[in-house]
Scaffold this active site. Structure first.
Site, PDB file in Angstrom:
ATOM      1  N   ARG A  49       0.794  -1.217   0.000  1.00 25.10           N
ATOM      2  CA  ARG A  49       0.000   0.000   0.000  1.00 25.10           C
ATOM      3  C   ARG A  49       0.834   1.278   0.000  1.00 25.10           C
ATOM      4  O   ARG A  49       0.570   2.212  -0.761  1.00 25.10           O
ATOM      5  CB  ARG A  49      -0.954   0.044   1.210  1.00 25.10           C
ATOM      6  CG  ARG A  49      -2.231  -0.719   0.985  1.00 25.10           C
ATOM      7  CD  ARG A  49      -2.671  -1.362   2.253  1.00 25.10           C
ATOM      8  NE  ARG A  49      -1.717  -2.392   2.613  1.00 25.10           N
ATOM      9  CZ  ARG A  49      -1.801  -3.665   2.225  1.00 25.10           C
ATOM     10  NH1 ARG A  49      -2.811  -4.068   1.534  1.00 25.10           N
ATOM     11  NH2 ARG A  49      -0.859  -4.554   2.546  1.00 25.10           N
ATOM     12  N   THR A  50       1.838   1.332   0.850  1.00 27.79           N
ATOM     13  CA  THR A  50       2.583   2.586   0.963  1.00 27.79           C
ATOM     14  C   THR A  50       3.295   2.895  -0.350  1.00 27.79           C
ATOM     15  O   THR A  50       3.196   4.008  -0.880  1.00 27.79           O
ATOM     16  CB  THR A  50       3.570   2.521   2.147  1.00 27.79           C
ATOM     17  OG1 THR A  50       2.863   2.083   3.302  1.00 27.79           O
ATOM     18  CG2 THR A  50       4.178   3.881   2.429  1.00 27.79           C
ATOM     19  N   LYS A  78      26.511  -4.262  -3.184  1.00 28.92           N
ATOM     20  CA  LYS A  78      27.975  -4.254  -3.316  1.00 28.92           C
ATOM     21  C   LYS A  78      28.649  -3.600  -2.112  1.00 28.92           C
ATOM     22  O   LYS A  78      29.853  -3.418  -2.092  1.00 28.92           O
ATOM     23  CB  LYS A  78      28.386  -3.477  -4.571  1.00 28.92           C
ATOM     24  CG  LYS A  78      27.796  -3.985  -5.866  1.00 28.92           C
ATOM     25  CD  LYS A  78      28.291  -3.108  -7.023  1.00 28.92           C
ATOM     26  CE  LYS A  78      27.528  -3.390  -8.298  1.00 28.92           C
ATOM     27  NZ  LYS A  78      27.784  -2.345  -9.312  1.00 28.92           N
ATOM     28  N   ARG A  99      11.500   3.977   2.977  1.00 33.85           N
ATOM     29  CA  ARG A  99      11.203   3.003   4.034  1.00 33.85           C
ATOM     30  C   ARG A  99      12.472   2.205   4.300  1.00 33.85           C
ATOM     31  O   ARG A  99      13.128   1.750   3.367  1.00 33.85           O
ATOM     32  CB  ARG A  99      10.082   2.064   3.595  1.00 33.85           C
ATOM     33  CG  ARG A  99       9.917   0.865   4.504  1.00 33.85           C
ATOM     34  CD  ARG A  99       8.689   0.070   4.184  1.00 33.85           C
ATOM     35  NE  ARG A  99       7.481   0.786   4.573  1.00 33.85           N
ATOM     36  CZ  ARG A  99       6.266   0.246   4.539  1.00 33.85           C
ATOM     37  NH1 ARG A  99       6.096  -0.983   4.127  1.00 33.85           N
ATOM     38  NH2 ARG A  99       5.216   0.943   4.913  1.00 33.85           N
ATOM     39  N   HIS A 127       5.664   5.886  11.361  1.00 37.46           N
ATOM     40  CA  HIS A 127       5.080   5.747  10.018  1.00 37.46           C
ATOM     41  C   HIS A 127       4.073   6.899   9.857  1.00 37.46           C
ATOM     42  O   HIS A 127       2.871   6.705   9.866  1.00 37.46           O
ATOM     43  CB  HIS A 127       4.397   4.381   9.898  1.00 37.46           C
ATOM     44  CG  HIS A 127       4.062   3.957   8.506  1.00 37.46           C
ATOM     45  ND1 HIS A 127       4.067   4.822   7.430  1.00 37.46           N
ATOM     46  CD2 HIS A 127       3.695   2.749   8.009  1.00 37.46           C
ATOM     47  CE1 HIS A 127       3.723   4.144   6.341  1.00 37.46           C
ATOM     48  NE2 HIS A 127       3.508   2.887   6.670  1.00 37.46           N
TER      49      HIS A 127
HETATM   50  C1  NCD Z   1       2.324  -1.188   7.969  1.00 40.30           C
HETATM   51  C2  NCD Z   1       3.809  -0.923   8.061  1.00 40.30           C
HETATM   52  O1  NCD Z   1       4.537  -1.114   7.092  1.00 40.30           O
HETATM   53  O2  NCD Z   1       4.210  -0.486   9.129  1.00 40.30           O
HETATM   54  N1  NCD Z   1       1.870  -1.341   6.671  1.00 40.30           N
HETATM   55  C3  NCD Z   1       1.485  -0.224   5.980  1.00 40.30           C
HETATM   56  O3  NCD Z   1       2.293   0.617   5.656  1.00 40.30           O
HETATM   57  N2  NCD Z   1       0.188  -0.086   5.706  1.00 40.30           N
HETATM   58  C4  NCD Z   1       1.825  -2.223   8.874  1.00 40.30           C
HETATM   59  C5  NCD Z   1       2.520  -3.545   8.975  1.00 40.30           C
HETATM   60  O4  NCD Z   1       3.467  -3.851   8.259  1.00 40.30           O
HETATM   61  O5  NCD Z   1       2.059  -4.327   9.811  1.00 40.30           O
END
Ligand code: NCD
Length: 300
Positions: A49-50, A78, A99, A127
Protein backbone atom coordinates in the site's frame (compact mmCIF):
# COMPACT_ATOMS: atom_id res chain seq x y z
CA UNK A 1 7.15 21.55 6.84
CA UNK A 2 10.31 20.62 4.95
CA UNK A 3 10.37 16.90 5.68
CA UNK A 4 7.94 14.44 7.24
CA UNK A 5 9.93 12.17 9.52
CA UNK A 6 7.82 11.82 12.67
CA UNK A 7 4.31 12.74 13.83
CA UNK A 8 6.00 14.61 16.67
CA UNK A 9 6.85 17.38 14.22
CA UNK A 10 3.23 17.87 13.05
CA UNK A 11 0.97 19.99 15.25
CA UNK A 12 -2.81 20.00 15.51
CA UNK A 13 -3.33 22.84 13.01
CA UNK A 14 -1.07 21.17 10.46
CA UNK A 15 -2.93 17.88 10.87
CA UNK A 16 -6.27 19.60 10.25
CA UNK A 17 -4.88 21.50 7.28
CA UNK A 18 -3.63 18.27 5.66
CA UNK A 19 -6.99 16.59 6.25
CA UNK A 20 -8.78 19.51 4.63
CA UNK A 21 -6.37 19.41 1.70
CA UNK A 22 -6.82 15.64 1.25
CA UNK A 23 -10.61 16.12 1.27
CA UNK A 24 -10.43 18.87 -1.34
CA UNK A 25 -8.20 16.72 -3.53
CA UNK A 26 -10.56 13.75 -3.14
CA UNK A 27 -13.54 15.92 -4.06
CA UNK A 28 -11.72 17.30 -7.11
CA UNK A 29 -11.78 20.89 -5.81
CA UNK A 30 -7.99 21.15 -5.84
CA UNK A 31 -5.80 19.54 -8.50
CA UNK A 32 -2.14 19.91 -7.50
CA UNK A 33 0.24 19.93 -10.46
CA UNK A 34 3.34 17.79 -10.01
CA UNK A 35 4.32 17.78 -13.68
CA UNK A 36 8.04 18.04 -14.28
CA UNK A 37 8.82 16.67 -10.80
CA UNK A 38 10.40 13.33 -9.97
CA UNK A 39 9.81 11.42 -6.74
CA UNK A 40 12.25 8.70 -5.66
CA UNK A 41 10.55 5.84 -3.83
CA UNK A 42 13.27 4.01 -1.92
CA UNK A 43 11.85 0.94 -0.22
CA UNK A 44 14.41 -1.16 1.65
CA UNK A 45 11.58 -3.11 3.33
CA UNK A 46 8.57 -4.80 1.68
CA UNK A 47 5.49 -2.71 0.96
CA UNK A 48 2.25 -2.90 -0.99
CA UNK A 49 0.00 0.00 0.00
CA UNK A 50 2.58 2.59 0.96
CA UNK A 51 4.70 2.11 -2.16
CA UNK A 52 1.84 1.83 -4.64
CA UNK A 53 -0.29 4.57 -3.11
CA UNK A 54 2.64 6.98 -3.18
CA UNK A 55 3.30 6.06 -6.79
CA UNK A 56 -0.40 6.44 -7.58
CA UNK A 57 -0.49 9.81 -5.80
CA UNK A 58 2.52 11.05 -7.79
CA UNK A 59 1.11 9.92 -11.12
CA UNK A 60 -2.40 11.25 -10.44
CA UNK A 61 -0.78 14.67 -10.01
CA UNK A 62 1.12 14.34 -13.30
CA UNK A 63 4.50 13.66 -11.71
CA UNK A 64 7.03 10.93 -12.35
CA UNK A 65 8.72 8.39 -10.11
CA UNK A 66 11.79 6.21 -9.86
CA UNK A 67 11.22 3.17 -7.70
CA UNK A 68 13.50 0.93 -5.72
CA UNK A 69 11.50 -1.98 -4.31
CA UNK A 70 14.08 -3.86 -2.27
CA UNK A 71 17.78 -3.04 -2.34
CA UNK A 72 18.63 -6.38 -4.01
CA UNK A 73 19.24 -4.96 -7.47
CA UNK A 74 21.14 -1.83 -6.37
CA UNK A 75 24.73 -1.13 -5.33
CA UNK A 76 23.67 -1.54 -1.69
CA UNK A 77 24.37 -5.21 -2.52
CA UNK A 78 27.98 -4.25 -3.32
CA UNK A 79 28.39 -2.58 0.05
CA UNK A 80 27.41 0.99 -0.78
CA UNK A 81 26.36 2.96 2.31
CA UNK A 82 22.89 4.39 2.83
CA UNK A 83 24.38 7.89 2.86
CA UNK A 84 26.06 7.40 -0.53
CA UNK A 85 22.90 5.90 -2.03
CA UNK A 86 20.90 8.88 -0.79
CA UNK A 87 23.50 11.39 -1.99
CA UNK A 88 23.22 9.87 -5.47
CA UNK A 89 19.43 9.96 -5.53
CA UNK A 90 19.70 13.59 -4.39
CA UNK A 91 21.29 14.32 -7.78
CA UNK A 92 18.29 12.93 -9.67
CA UNK A 93 15.01 13.44 -7.83
CA UNK A 94 12.96 16.31 -6.39
CA UNK A 95 11.91 14.42 -3.25
CA UNK A 96 12.47 11.09 -1.53
CA UNK A 97 10.00 8.70 0.05
CA UNK A 98 11.95 6.15 2.06
CA UNK A 99 11.20 3.00 4.03
CA UNK A 100 14.04 1.36 5.94
CA UNK A 101 14.37 -1.28 8.65
CA UNK A 102 16.59 0.90 10.84
CA UNK A 103 14.96 3.32 13.29
CA UNK A 104 16.13 6.84 12.54
CA UNK A 105 17.03 6.12 8.89
CA UNK A 106 14.65 8.81 7.60
CA UNK A 107 16.09 11.33 10.04
CA UNK A 108 19.57 10.46 8.79
CA UNK A 109 18.37 10.98 5.22
CA UNK A 110 17.29 14.54 6.02
CA UNK A 111 20.83 15.25 7.15
CA UNK A 112 22.38 13.87 3.96
CA UNK A 113 20.14 15.30 1.23
CA UNK A 114 18.75 18.76 0.52
CA UNK A 115 15.46 17.66 -1.06
CA UNK A 116 12.34 16.84 1.01
CA UNK A 117 12.28 13.43 2.69
CA UNK A 118 9.11 11.57 3.61
CA UNK A 119 9.43 8.72 6.10
CA UNK A 120 7.47 5.74 4.80
CA UNK A 121 8.34 3.68 7.88
CA UNK A 122 11.61 3.37 9.82
CA UNK A 123 11.86 0.05 11.63
CA UNK A 124 9.69 -0.10 14.73
CA UNK A 125 9.73 3.66 15.15
CA UNK A 126 7.41 5.84 13.02
CA UNK A 127 5.08 5.75 10.02
CA UNK A 128 3.74 9.31 9.83
CA UNK A 129 2.01 9.15 6.44
CA UNK A 130 0.08 6.09 7.63
CA UNK A 131 -0.96 8.05 10.74
CA UNK A 132 -2.13 10.90 8.52
CA UNK A 133 -4.26 8.63 6.33
CA UNK A 134 -5.58 6.95 9.48
CA UNK A 135 -6.57 10.38 10.83
CA UNK A 136 -8.21 11.25 7.53
CA UNK A 137 -10.15 7.97 7.69
CA UNK A 138 -11.22 8.63 11.27
CA UNK A 139 -12.27 12.16 10.37
CA UNK A 140 -14.31 10.96 7.38
CA UNK A 141 -16.16 8.34 9.40
CA UNK A 142 -16.60 10.21 12.69
CA UNK A 143 -16.90 13.78 11.42
CA UNK A 144 -14.32 14.85 14.02
CA UNK A 145 -11.04 13.80 15.61
CA UNK A 146 -12.04 15.26 18.96
CA UNK A 147 -13.02 13.26 22.10
CA UNK A 148 -13.03 9.81 20.51
CA UNK A 149 -12.65 6.43 22.21
CA UNK A 150 -10.14 4.32 20.35
CA UNK A 151 -8.81 0.82 20.97
CA UNK A 152 -5.46 -0.24 19.55
CA UNK A 153 -5.07 -3.99 19.44
CA UNK A 154 -2.17 -6.24 18.45
CA UNK A 155 1.55 -5.65 18.30
CA UNK A 156 1.82 -2.21 19.85
CA UNK A 157 5.53 -2.52 20.59
CA UNK A 158 7.01 -3.46 17.22
CA UNK A 159 4.24 -2.02 15.02
CA UNK A 160 5.18 1.53 14.03
CA UNK A 161 1.77 2.70 12.81
CA UNK A 162 0.27 2.78 16.31
CA UNK A 163 3.16 4.86 17.65
CA UNK A 164 2.59 7.61 15.11
CA UNK A 165 -1.20 7.39 15.40
CA UNK A 166 -1.27 7.52 19.21
CA UNK A 167 1.01 10.58 19.19
CA UNK A 168 -1.11 12.33 16.56
CA UNK A 169 -4.43 11.61 18.27
CA UNK A 170 -3.08 12.79 21.60
CA UNK A 171 -3.73 16.35 20.36
CA UNK A 172 -7.49 15.65 20.25
CA UNK A 173 -8.47 14.56 23.78
CA UNK A 174 -8.86 10.84 23.06
CA UNK A 175 -9.56 7.93 25.40
CA UNK A 176 -7.35 4.99 24.48
CA UNK A 177 -7.55 1.30 25.26
CA UNK A 178 -4.46 -0.72 24.44
CA UNK A 179 -4.59 -4.51 24.16
CA UNK A 180 -1.53 -6.52 23.24
CA UNK A 181 -0.32 -10.06 23.94
CA UNK A 182 2.87 -11.07 25.76
CA UNK A 183 5.52 -8.40 25.78
CA UNK A 184 4.06 -6.42 22.90
CA UNK A 185 2.68 -3.50 24.92
CA UNK A 186 2.86 0.09 23.76
CA UNK A 187 6.46 1.23 24.44
CA UNK A 188 7.11 3.14 27.62
CA UNK A 189 8.32 6.27 25.80
CA UNK A 190 4.96 6.58 24.03
CA UNK A 191 3.04 6.04 27.28
CA UNK A 192 5.22 8.66 28.97
CA UNK A 193 4.40 11.13 26.21
CA UNK A 194 0.69 10.40 26.64
CA UNK A 195 0.91 10.87 30.42
CA UNK A 196 2.72 14.17 29.94
CA UNK A 197 -0.20 15.35 27.81
CA UNK A 198 -2.80 14.04 30.28
CA UNK A 199 -4.19 11.61 27.75
CA UNK A 200 -6.45 8.92 29.25
CA UNK A 201 -5.31 5.40 28.40
CA UNK A 202 -5.82 1.98 29.87
CA UNK A 203 -4.05 -1.27 29.07
CA UNK A 204 -6.54 -4.14 28.98
CA UNK A 205 -6.30 -7.85 28.38
CA UNK A 206 -9.95 -8.70 27.76
CA UNK A 207 -11.40 -6.58 24.96
CA UNK A 208 -15.01 -7.71 25.37
CA UNK A 209 -16.07 -5.16 28.00
CA UNK A 210 -14.69 -2.18 26.07
CA UNK A 211 -16.25 -2.93 22.68
CA UNK A 212 -19.61 -1.14 23.27
CA UNK A 213 -17.70 2.06 24.18
CA UNK A 214 -15.59 2.27 21.05
CA UNK A 215 -15.77 4.71 18.16
CA UNK A 216 -12.73 3.17 16.47
CA UNK A 217 -10.97 -0.17 16.79
CA UNK A 218 -7.52 -0.16 15.20
CA UNK A 219 -6.13 -3.68 14.80
CA UNK A 220 -2.53 -4.45 13.81
CA UNK A 221 -0.68 -7.61 12.87
CA UNK A 222 2.00 -9.21 15.00
CA UNK A 223 5.29 -8.12 13.41
CA UNK A 224 6.69 -11.60 12.80
CA UNK A 225 9.77 -10.44 10.88
CA UNK A 226 10.88 -8.28 13.82
CA UNK A 227 10.99 -11.18 16.32
CA UNK A 228 14.43 -12.54 17.17
CA UNK A 229 13.00 -15.95 18.14
CA UNK A 230 10.24 -17.51 16.04
CA UNK A 231 8.89 -19.48 19.03
CA UNK A 232 8.03 -16.19 20.74
CA UNK A 233 5.96 -15.23 17.71
CA UNK A 234 4.14 -18.59 17.71
CA UNK A 235 3.10 -18.00 21.34
CA UNK A 236 1.33 -14.71 20.64
CA UNK A 237 0.20 -14.89 17.02
CA UNK A 238 -3.37 -15.94 17.75
CA UNK A 239 -3.99 -13.86 20.85
CA UNK A 240 -6.59 -11.48 19.37
CA UNK A 241 -8.68 -12.58 16.42
CA UNK A 242 -11.55 -10.32 15.42
CA UNK A 243 -14.63 -12.10 14.02
CA UNK A 244 -18.17 -10.75 13.47
CA UNK A 245 -19.15 -12.44 16.75
CA UNK A 246 -16.66 -10.34 18.70
CA UNK A 247 -18.28 -7.15 17.37
CA UNK A 248 -21.99 -7.73 17.94
CA UNK A 249 -22.44 -4.91 20.46
CA UNK A 250 -20.84 -1.98 18.66
CA UNK A 251 -22.00 1.65 18.41
CA UNK A 252 -23.65 2.90 15.19
CA UNK A 253 -20.66 5.06 14.29
CA UNK A 254 -18.15 2.29 15.08
CA UNK A 255 -15.42 1.59 12.50
CA UNK A 256 -12.89 -1.18 12.32
CA UNK A 257 -9.54 -0.08 10.92
CA UNK A 258 -6.29 -1.88 10.11
CA UNK A 259 -3.20 -0.47 8.34
CA UNK A 260 -2.88 -3.79 6.47
CA UNK A 261 -1.40 -6.24 5.66
CA UNK A 262 -3.58 -8.51 7.79
CA UNK A 263 -2.49 -12.03 8.54
CA UNK A 264 -5.16 -13.71 10.66
CA UNK A 265 -6.15 -11.02 13.18
CA UNK A 266 -9.36 -10.07 11.35
CA UNK A 267 -11.22 -12.97 9.71
CA UNK A 268 -12.31 -12.39 6.11
CA UNK A 269 -16.01 -12.80 7.00
CA UNK A 270 -15.74 -9.45 8.80
CA UNK A 271 -15.06 -7.73 5.44
CA UNK A 272 -18.74 -7.57 4.48
CA UNK A 273 -19.79 -5.90 7.75
CA UNK A 274 -20.68 -2.21 7.46
CA UNK A 275 -18.03 -1.19 9.98
CA UNK A 276 -15.16 -2.89 8.06
CA UNK A 277 -13.24 0.13 6.79
CA UNK A 278 -9.69 -1.09 6.07
CA UNK A 279 -9.82 -1.16 2.27
CA UNK A 280 -11.47 2.25 2.17
CA UNK A 281 -8.72 3.32 4.55
CA UNK A 282 -6.10 2.15 2.03
CA UNK A 283 -7.90 4.13 -0.68
CA UNK A 284 -7.81 7.26 1.49
CA UNK A 285 -4.03 6.89 1.51
CA UNK A 286 -3.75 8.12 -2.06
CA UNK A 287 -5.53 11.43 -1.32
CA UNK A 288 -3.60 11.99 1.88
CA UNK A 289 -0.28 11.26 0.18
CA UNK A 290 -1.19 13.68 -2.59
CA UNK A 291 -1.85 16.26 0.13
CA UNK A 292 1.46 15.57 1.89
CA UNK A 293 3.53 15.78 -1.31
CA UNK A 294 1.69 18.98 -2.31
CA UNK A 295 2.50 20.61 1.02
CA UNK A 296 6.16 19.61 1.04
CA UNK A 297 6.73 20.73 -2.53
CA UNK A 298 4.60 23.83 -1.99
CA UNK A 299 2.30 23.03 -4.91
CA UNK A 300 -0.70 24.48 -3.07
C1 NCD B 1 2.32 -1.19 7.97
C2 NCD B 1 3.81 -0.92 8.06
O1 NCD B 1 4.54 -1.11 7.09
O2 NCD B 1 4.21 -0.49 9.13
N1 NCD B 1 1.87 -1.34 6.67
C3 NCD B 1 1.49 -0.22 5.98
O3 NCD B 1 2.29 0.62 5.66
N2 NCD B 1 0.19 -0.09 5.71
C4 NCD B 1 1.83 -2.22 8.87
C5 NCD B 1 2.52 -3.54 8.98
O4 NCD B 1 3.47 -3.85 8.26
O5 NCD B 1 2.06 -4.33 9.81
Amino acid sequence: MQNLVSMRQVNKDEILRLIDLAAQIEQGKIKPDLSGKLGALLFFEPSTRTLFSFDTAIKRMGGNSIVMAGAGSTSVKKGESLADTLMTINQYADFIVMRHKVEGAARLATEVVDIPVINAGDGTNQHPTQAMLDLYSIFKTQGTLQNLTIAMIGDLRLGRTVHSLAQALSEFNPTFYFASPGHLQMPRYIKDELRAKNVRFEEVEDIKPIIPKLDVMYVTRIQKERFAVLEDYEKVKDAYIITPDVLTRVKDNFVLMHPLPRVNEITTDVDKERYAYYFQQARNGVFMRQAIISQLLQLV
